[in-house]
Design a protein around this motif. Structure first.
Motif, PDB file in Angstrom:
ATOM      1  N   MET A 720     -20.687 -41.101  27.437  1.00 10.94           N
ATOM      2  CA  MET A 720     -21.183 -40.187  26.403  1.00 10.94           C
ATOM      3  C   MET A 720     -20.040 -39.746  25.484  1.00 10.94           C
ATOM      4  N   VAL A 721     -18.873 -39.484  26.079  1.00 13.32           N
ATOM      5  CA  VAL A 721     -17.722 -39.091  25.263  1.00 13.32           C
ATOM      6  C   VAL A 721     -17.301 -40.241  24.352  1.00 13.32           C
ATOM      7  N   TYR A 722     -17.240 -41.458  24.903  1.00  8.49           N
ATOM      8  CA  TYR A 722     -16.866 -42.614  24.086  1.00  8.49           C
ATOM      9  C   TYR A 722     -17.846 -42.805  22.930  1.00  8.49           C
ATOM     10  N   LEU A 723     -19.141 -42.589  23.203  1.00 10.83           N
ATOM     11  CA  LEU A 723     -20.148 -42.736  22.150  1.00 10.83           C
ATOM     12  C   LEU A 723     -19.956 -41.666  21.075  1.00 10.83           C
ATOM     13  N   ALA A 724     -19.679 -40.441  21.490  1.00 12.56           N
ATOM     14  CA  ALA A 724     -19.505 -39.355  20.522  1.00 12.56           C
ATOM     15  C   ALA A 724     -18.255 -39.560  19.665  1.00 12.56           C
ATOM     16  N   LEU A 725     -17.244 -40.247  20.188  1.00  7.62           N
ATOM     17  CA  LEU A 725     -16.005 -40.462  19.428  1.00  7.62           C
ATOM     18  C   LEU A 725     -16.227 -41.288  18.163  1.00  7.62           C
ATOM     19  N   PHE A 726     -17.330 -42.052  18.105  1.00  6.91           N
ATOM     20  CA  PHE A 726     -17.594 -42.843  16.905  1.00  6.91           C
ATOM     21  C   PHE A 726     -17.948 -41.957  15.709  1.00  6.91           C
ATOM     22  N   LEU A 727     -18.253 -40.670  15.955  1.00  5.20           N
ATOM     23  CA  LEU A 727     -18.513 -39.749  14.847  1.00  5.20           C
ATOM     24  C   LEU A 727     -17.236 -39.467  14.056  1.00  5.20           C
ATOM     25  N   ILE A 728     -16.072 -39.566  14.721  1.00  6.06           N
ATOM     26  CA  ILE A 728     -14.814 -39.211  14.048  1.00  6.06           C
ATOM     27  C   ILE A 728     -14.537 -40.140  12.860  1.00  6.06           C
ATOM     28  N   PRO A 729     -14.507 -41.474  13.060  1.00  6.15           N
ATOM     29  CA  PRO A 729     -14.263 -42.325  11.869  1.00  6.15           C
ATOM     30  C   PRO A 729     -15.385 -42.240  10.848  1.00  6.15           C
ATOM     31  N   SER A 730     -16.623 -42.007  11.300  1.00  5.06           N
ATOM     32  CA  SER A 730     -17.737 -41.910  10.359  1.00  5.06           C
ATOM     33  C   SER A 730     -17.582 -40.683   9.464  1.00  5.06           C
ATOM     34  N   LEU A 731     -17.286 -39.509  10.071  1.00  5.56           N
ATOM     35  CA  LEU A 731     -17.102 -38.293   9.276  1.00  5.56           C
ATOM     36  C   LEU A 731     -15.850 -38.393   8.410  1.00  5.56           C
ATOM     37  N   LEU A 732     -14.810 -39.039   8.905  1.00  5.41           N
ATOM     38  CA  LEU A 732     -13.595 -39.207   8.116  1.00  5.41           C
ATOM     39  C   LEU A 732     -13.881 -40.018   6.852  1.00  5.41           C
ATOM     40  N   LEU A 733     -14.702 -41.052   6.992  1.00  3.88           N
ATOM     41  CA  LEU A 733     -15.075 -41.851   5.829  1.00  3.88           C
ATOM     42  C   LEU A 733     -15.941 -41.048   4.875  1.00  3.88           C
ATOM     43  N   GLY A 734     -16.909 -40.312   5.407  1.00  2.47           N
ATOM     44  CA  GLY A 734     -17.856 -39.598   4.545  1.00  2.47           C
ATOM     45  C   GLY A 734     -17.269 -38.398   3.847  1.00  2.47           C
ATOM     46  N   LEU A 735     -16.269 -37.740   4.415  1.00  4.00           N
ATOM     47  CA  LEU A 735     -15.748 -36.496   3.853  1.00  4.00           C
ATOM     48  C   LEU A 735     -14.395 -36.657   3.165  1.00  4.00           C
ATOM     49  N   VAL A 736     -13.568 -37.611   3.630  1.00  6.47           N
ATOM     50  CA  VAL A 736     -12.210 -37.722   3.090  1.00  6.47           C
ATOM     51  C   VAL A 736     -12.018 -39.028   2.326  1.00  6.47           C
ATOM     52  N   LEU A 737     -12.258 -40.145   3.008  1.00  7.95           N
ATOM     53  CA  LEU A 737     -11.996 -41.432   2.385  1.00  7.95           C
ATOM     54  C   LEU A 737     -13.027 -41.790   1.325  1.00  7.95           C
ATOM     55  N   ARG A 738     -14.118 -41.043   1.297  1.00 10.37           N
ATOM     56  CA  ARG A 738     -15.175 -41.359   0.330  1.00 10.37           C
ATOM     57  C   ARG A 738     -14.750 -41.017  -1.099  1.00 10.37           C
ATOM     58  N   LYS A 739     -13.925 -40.012  -1.269  1.00 10.40           N
ATOM     59  CA  LYS A 739     -13.571 -39.558  -2.622  1.00 10.40           C
ATOM     60  C   LYS A 739     -12.912 -40.645  -3.461  1.00 10.40           C
ATOM     61  N   PRO A 740     -11.936 -41.399  -2.919  1.00 13.66           N
ATOM     62  CA  PRO A 740     -11.303 -42.434  -3.767  1.00 13.66           C
ATOM     63  C   PRO A 740     -12.229 -43.569  -4.163  1.00 13.66           C
TER      64      PRO A 740
END
Length: 758
Positions: A720-740
């Protein structure tokens, strides 16, 4: 948070504004569940319905019967009888031509043809020319990818049946033969045969015992002869040993003579050279002493310094005397190695000792000279008259030291060296003559020793062979006597007879069945799964949740229009013109940031995804009856998977538009192949094994397996923890890396729209 909540409320109002919107929203929730349920129900028990698969069987076996096995054997008929009672497959019993044609046409999935000589080939087990019996198995592999594997199991069942039937038949024949032997053993003919056999065996045992005693006597006679040979060998060995000891002594003497000659030459050379150097050095010292004393009147301090230096030089030369004395001592040790009977040995030792005494005296003169020079260096600065007396004494001491050196050299050349040379020459000649004589004697004794050794070895070998023969003859006689005793023992015969009788009177069918299949497999399931449908449920459930996330992004808008932004901000129906072109982040100056747009629109995606996960998991457990030992954990996996998958697909779509949707589909295809949901990950190619830990599917499937059948340790929580960790790169893309990439994405969208096709 207020802005995010405002966006979510307006989205919910729009989604329930009319009947069509409600129906579409419900469809978005139900469609993924239908996808999962349909696949799980279709694969609920595929291996339990194999009885509908048609497999043809053709028997051409002619059977077999021989004198050794007095029972007609037809394995083909036994196979047909067994398959009539087998309902694993739909067995079709037809002719061989029809069976083969049916496989080619697709009427049958497979066909088994039993050849004519099948039973005969199996019975070659009892002949020198063994043949491997073979069945002909025809398989149509194009009809279905799974059917060949199922029919293979049917063919394996046939082979196992043949093996068991063959073993059972052989065991049955063996038991029948044992029963016949028991019946014959109790007849009068057998009793007469046993009496004759007993008499013959007794005669053979007596003969073997006599032969053993005679062979032992021969061995003892040879032993006596061997003692004589050993005595002769020992006498020759003593002579040989004495010769070798003499040779060793001569070698030592020869070595001593050589060492003596070498030592004498070395010492002579070193002594002459060194003494000449010392004598010359004393001349130089005398000259420097005169020079130093002549300089007293001019500079007494300089004269004192020169005398001190000369004293140190003379003192340092004392080590040369030690070197000469050491060399003479080495020569003395070499002389001591010579035989004591040599008359010249003692005279030479005395000459060397006298030479050492002279060197000690010369060393003493040198030491006294050094001390006088040292004392003179002190007097020159105090008393000129005393200094002049010291000068004379020093010069006299130098003359005395030179004379000591000359005495040493003359004595060595006159007394020591001639004696060394003469002694070494005499010893070498004597040693050479004696060594030649002993070598001839040693060769003679070695030849005689070889003869006696060869004779002794041959006698010992013959005795060893005779003793071995006697032992074997005696052992054979003992074995025959034991056999006679056993045959004459009525109790033992009765006991064996009773055991054989009890074996043959038992149920022959039961015994033969046990022999044909002595081992039974007891299957112990660890974390048991109720059926194949339950085993496949995690894969299809997780797959349907990802498909549901893709459907949501395909049906719902991921961006917020300027009109909606204006209503949320309370600015009316439109944003002011200064907001610029419509797009993400254009209302940030009024407080609607990019993260507000991201979470505000994602809220309805998350809600619908949770409804999808809840419906599919509840349907699995309570509609299909999928095994779930921990229902709440099962639901939790569905909820977490729904949030993670919907966020990943939503982020890809909101960041890259239609290209993001395509990427989501590609990820779906990759995870179907590399998730380990159908086949073990270890059976997949190396690429998928390396990719496995970096995909969300495997962790979600493993967590759902743990919820269904039980967890080992913290297995469930870790997945369950490993599955939840996939939210980190997804949110990083949507909130930070998305701007450029916003401008790049807008440029790609404009170019696609300009095609009027995409």
């Amino acid at each position: 948070m207020k802005i995010i909540w405002g966006i979510f409320k307006r989205d919910m109002c729009h989604a329930t504004r009319n009947v069509i919107a409600v129906i579409v929203s419900m469809g978005l929730v139900v469609v993924p569940a239908l996808y999962a349920w349909f696949n799980i129900a279709a694969s609920w028990d595929p291996y339990g319905n194999t009885k509908a698969l048609k497999v043809a069987v053709a028997n051409n076996d002619k059977g077999y019967k021989s004198d050794l096995i007095p029972v007609r054997v037809n394995v083909g008929e036994t196979i047909i009888s067994t398959l009539h009672a087998n309902d694993q497959l739909d067995w079709q019993f037809v002719k061989s031509d029809k069976a083969i044609d049916g496989v080619e046409s697709g009427e049958y999935y497979a066909a088994i043809v039993i050849p004519k000589g099948f039973s005969a080939d199996m019975m070659t087990l009892f002949s020198p020319d063994i043949k491997h019996a073979q069945l002909k198995y025809y398989l149509n592999e194009k009809i279905n990818p799974i059917a060949p594997h199922i029919t293979d199991q049917g063919a394996t069942t046939v082979v196992n049946t043949i093996d068991k039937t063959f073993a059972k038949t052989i065991a049955q024949v063996g038991l029948d033969l044992a029963s016949s032997i028991l019946h014959y053993s109790q007849s009068p003919q057998m009793a007469e045969y046993m009496r004759n056999l007993n008499g013959n065996l007794t005669t053979m045992a007596d003969t073997l015992s006599g032969a053993s005693q005679q062979v032992t006597a021969y061995s003892q006679l040879l032993g006596s002869a061997n003692d004589i040979v050993d005595s002769t060998g020992k006498l020759l060995a003593s002579a040989t040993k004495a010769g070798k000891q003499a040779q060793n002594a001569l070698k030592q003497g020869k070595s001593g003579a050589t060492s003596l000659t070498s030592a004498g030459a070395n010492v002579t050379s070193s002594v002459n050279t060194a003494l000449d150097q010392v004598s010359g050095a004393f001349d130089q010292v005398a000259a420097k002493v005169n020079k130093a004393f002549d300089a007293i009147d001019k500079d007494s301090d300089t004269a004192a310094s020169q005398l001190t230096t000369l004293s140190e030089q003379v003192s340092s030369g004392e080590s040369l005397y030690d070197t000469y004395i050491t060399s003479l001592n080495h020569m003395r040790e070499s002389v001591k190695q010579l035989p004591d009977s040599d008359s010249a040995k003692q005279a030479l030792l005395e000459a060397i000792d006298r030479e050492i005494t002279l060197l000690e005296a010369a060393k003493g003169d040198s030491q006294k000279l050094a001390q006088q020079l040292k004392d003179a260096s002190t007097q020159v600065t105090q008393d000129t008259a005393a200094a002049e007396r010291s000068r004379k004494e020093i010069l006299n001491r130098i003359t005395s030291a030179k004379q000591s050196i000359s005495n040493v050299r003359d004595d060595y050349a006159t007394n020591v060296k001639p004696k060394i040379d003469a002694l070494a020459s005499t010893v070498s000649t004597l040693i050479s003559q004696t060594d030649s004589m002993i070598t001839q004697l040693s060769g003679t004794t070695d030849s005689l020793n070889d003869v006696t050794s060869s004779v002794g070895t041959n006698i010992a070998s013959i005795r060893s062979t005779l003793d071995g023969i006697a032992t074997k003859l005696n052992s054979s006689a003992t074995t025959l006597n034991t056999l006679i005793t056993a045959m004459n023992s009525s109790d033992n015969g009765a006991e064996n007879s009773n055991e054989l009788k009890s074996l043959t009177t038992s149920n022959a069918s039961t015994l033969s069945t046990l022999i044909s299949a002595p081992v039974a497999l007891h299957r112990v399931a660890v974390y048991p799964i109720a059926n194949y449908g339950s085993a496949m449920a995690p894969f299809y459930t997780i797959l349907s949740i990802w498909v549901g996330a893709i459907i949501l992004c395909a049906m719902l808008k991921v961006t917020i229009s300027d009109r909606e932004k204006a209503h949320v901000l309370g600015l009316g129906d439109t944003l002011p013109r200064i907001a610029g072109p419509s797009g993400p982040g254009n209302a940030s100056r009024w407080g609607l940031r990019l993260d507000h747009e991201y979470f505000g629109r994602y809220a309805i995606f998350a809600l619908l995804a949770l409804l999808q996960g809840t419906l599919v998991c509840l349907g699995d457990m309570y509609f299909l009856g999928v095994q779930a030992n921990h229902a709440l954990q099962f639901l939790a996996v569905g909820w977490l998977a729904a949030l993670v998958f919907s966020n990943i697909v939503y982020t890809l779509t909101v960041s890259f538009g239609d290209i993001g949707k395509a990427v989501a589909v590609v990820l779906l295809v990759m995870q179907v192949a590399g998730s380990g949901g159908t086949f073990p990950i270890e059976t997949l190619p190396k690429f998928f094994q390396m990719l496995y830990p970096f995909l969300p599917f495997p962790h979600a499937i493993d967590a759902m397996h743990a919820a269904m059948a039980g967890s080992y340790g913290n297995e469930y929580l870790l997945d369950m923890v490993y599955l939840a960790l996939f939210l980190i790169p997804s949110l990083l893309l949507g909130l930070v890396l998305r701007k450029p990439v916003i401008r790049l994405n807008n440029w790609v969208s404009r170019n696609l729209e300009s095609t009027k096709v995409m």
